[in-house]
Design a protein around this motif. Structure first.
Motif, short mmCIF file in Angstrom:
data_model
loop_
_atom_site.label_atom_id
_atom_site.label_comp_id
_atom_site.label_asym_id
_atom_site.label_seq_id
_atom_site.Cartn_x
_atom_site.Cartn_y
_atom_site.Cartn_z
N PRO A 6 8.29 0.03 14.20
CA PRO A 6 7.43 0.72 15.16
C PRO A 6 6.87 2.02 14.56
N ALA A 7 5.79 2.51 15.16
CA ALA A 7 5.15 3.73 14.67
C ALA A 7 6.17 4.87 14.58
N THR A 8 6.14 5.55 13.46
CA THR A 8 7.10 6.62 13.19
C THR A 8 6.38 7.77 12.49
N ARG A 9 6.94 8.95 12.59
CA ARG A 9 6.44 10.11 11.85
C ARG A 9 7.34 10.30 10.63
N PHE A 10 6.74 10.67 9.51
CA PHE A 10 7.46 10.82 8.25
C PHE A 10 7.22 12.19 7.65
N GLN A 11 8.06 12.54 6.69
CA GLN A 11 7.84 13.76 5.93
C GLN A 11 8.17 13.50 4.47
N VAL A 12 7.50 14.24 3.60
CA VAL A 12 7.77 14.18 2.16
C VAL A 12 8.26 15.57 1.78
N GLY A 13 9.52 15.64 1.40
CA GLY A 13 10.13 16.96 1.21
C GLY A 13 10.21 17.65 2.56
N ASP A 14 9.67 18.87 2.63
CA ASP A 14 9.63 19.60 3.89
C ASP A 14 8.29 19.48 4.59
N ASN A 15 7.36 18.73 4.02
CA ASN A 15 6.00 18.64 4.56
C ASN A 15 5.82 17.41 5.43
N PRO A 16 5.29 17.59 6.66
CA PRO A 16 5.00 16.42 7.49
C PRO A 16 3.89 15.59 6.85
N LEU A 17 4.03 14.28 6.92
CA LEU A 17 3.03 13.39 6.34
C LEU A 17 1.89 13.17 7.33
N LEU A 18 0.68 13.45 6.88
CA LEU A 18 -0.53 13.25 7.67
C LEU A 18 -1.45 12.30 6.92
N CYS A 19 -2.17 11.47 7.65
CA CYS A 19 -3.14 10.57 7.03
C CYS A 19 -4.23 11.41 6.34
N PRO A 20 -4.54 11.14 5.09
CA PRO A 20 -5.57 11.92 4.40
C PRO A 20 -6.99 11.65 4.93
N ILE A 21 -7.16 10.59 5.70
CA ILE A 21 -8.48 10.25 6.23
C ILE A 21 -8.71 10.88 7.59
N CYS A 22 -7.79 10.64 8.54
CA CYS A 22 -8.02 11.08 9.92
C CYS A 22 -7.03 12.16 10.40
N ARG A 23 -6.05 12.52 9.58
CA ARG A 23 -5.05 13.55 9.89
C ARG A 23 -4.06 13.14 10.99
N HIS A 24 -4.01 11.86 11.33
CA HIS A 24 -3.05 11.36 12.32
C HIS A 24 -1.66 11.39 11.68
N ASP A 25 -0.60 11.46 12.50
CA ASP A 25 0.75 11.59 11.94
C ASP A 25 1.71 10.46 12.29
N GLU A 26 1.22 9.35 12.83
CA GLU A 26 2.09 8.20 13.12
C GLU A 26 1.71 7.02 12.25
N PHE A 27 2.74 6.40 11.67
CA PHE A 27 2.54 5.31 10.71
C PHE A 27 3.46 4.14 11.03
N ASP A 28 3.00 2.93 10.69
CA ASP A 28 3.86 1.75 10.65
C ASP A 28 4.35 1.62 9.22
N ARG A 29 5.63 1.25 9.03
CA ARG A 29 6.18 1.08 7.69
C ARG A 29 6.29 -0.40 7.37
N ARG A 30 5.88 -0.75 6.16
CA ARG A 30 5.98 -2.13 5.67
C ARG A 30 6.46 -2.10 4.23
N GLU A 31 7.11 -3.15 3.82
CA GLU A 31 7.48 -3.30 2.42
C GLU A 31 6.46 -4.21 1.76
N MET A 32 5.98 -3.82 0.58
CA MET A 32 4.98 -4.62 -0.13
C MET A 32 5.47 -4.89 -1.54
N LEU A 33 5.23 -6.10 -2.02
CA LEU A 33 5.55 -6.44 -3.41
C LEU A 33 4.46 -5.91 -4.31
N MET A 34 4.84 -5.33 -5.42
CA MET A 34 3.89 -4.85 -6.41
C MET A 34 3.72 -5.96 -7.46
#
Length: 90
Positions: free
Chosen positions: A22-50
């Motif tokens: 489900p949609a969740t808010r994340f942080q990298v270090g002490d910084n809240p993660l924001l979308c670089p496009i729209c600045r929204h702060d809720e994300f769905d998490r998925r695992e992807m194969l590289m």
């Protein structure tokens, strides 16, 4: 035969939905993660194969590394991370 294929398709859809959190808010270090496009702060998490061409050629994609993909809830932009960022409380 159609019922079998339909059942397989329904099963695959269920598996795909179970891999999305489900949609969740994340942080990298002490910084809240924001979308670089729209600045929204809720994300769905998925695992992807590289996938790599060598493993794909040998039909061994399952041996590839995976990455954490965060999908913005608002604009659907995808950010990839080698390790899953920390969840943050609201």
């Amino acid at each position: 035969m159609k019922k079998t294929i339909g059942g397989i398709g329904a099963g695959l859809k269920a598996v795909a939905k179970s891999l999305v959190t489900p949609a969740t808010r994340f942080q990298v270090g002490d910084n809240p993660l924001l979308c670089p496009i729209c600045r929204h702060d809720e994300f769905d998490r998925r695992e992807m194969l590289m996938n790599t061409s060598g493993m794909s050629f040998m039909n061994m994609d399952w041996l590839n590394s995976s990455a954490c993909a965060l999908v913005c809830q608002k604009c659907k932009h995808i950010e990839l991370f080698a390790e899953t960022p920390s969840e943050r409380s609201v």
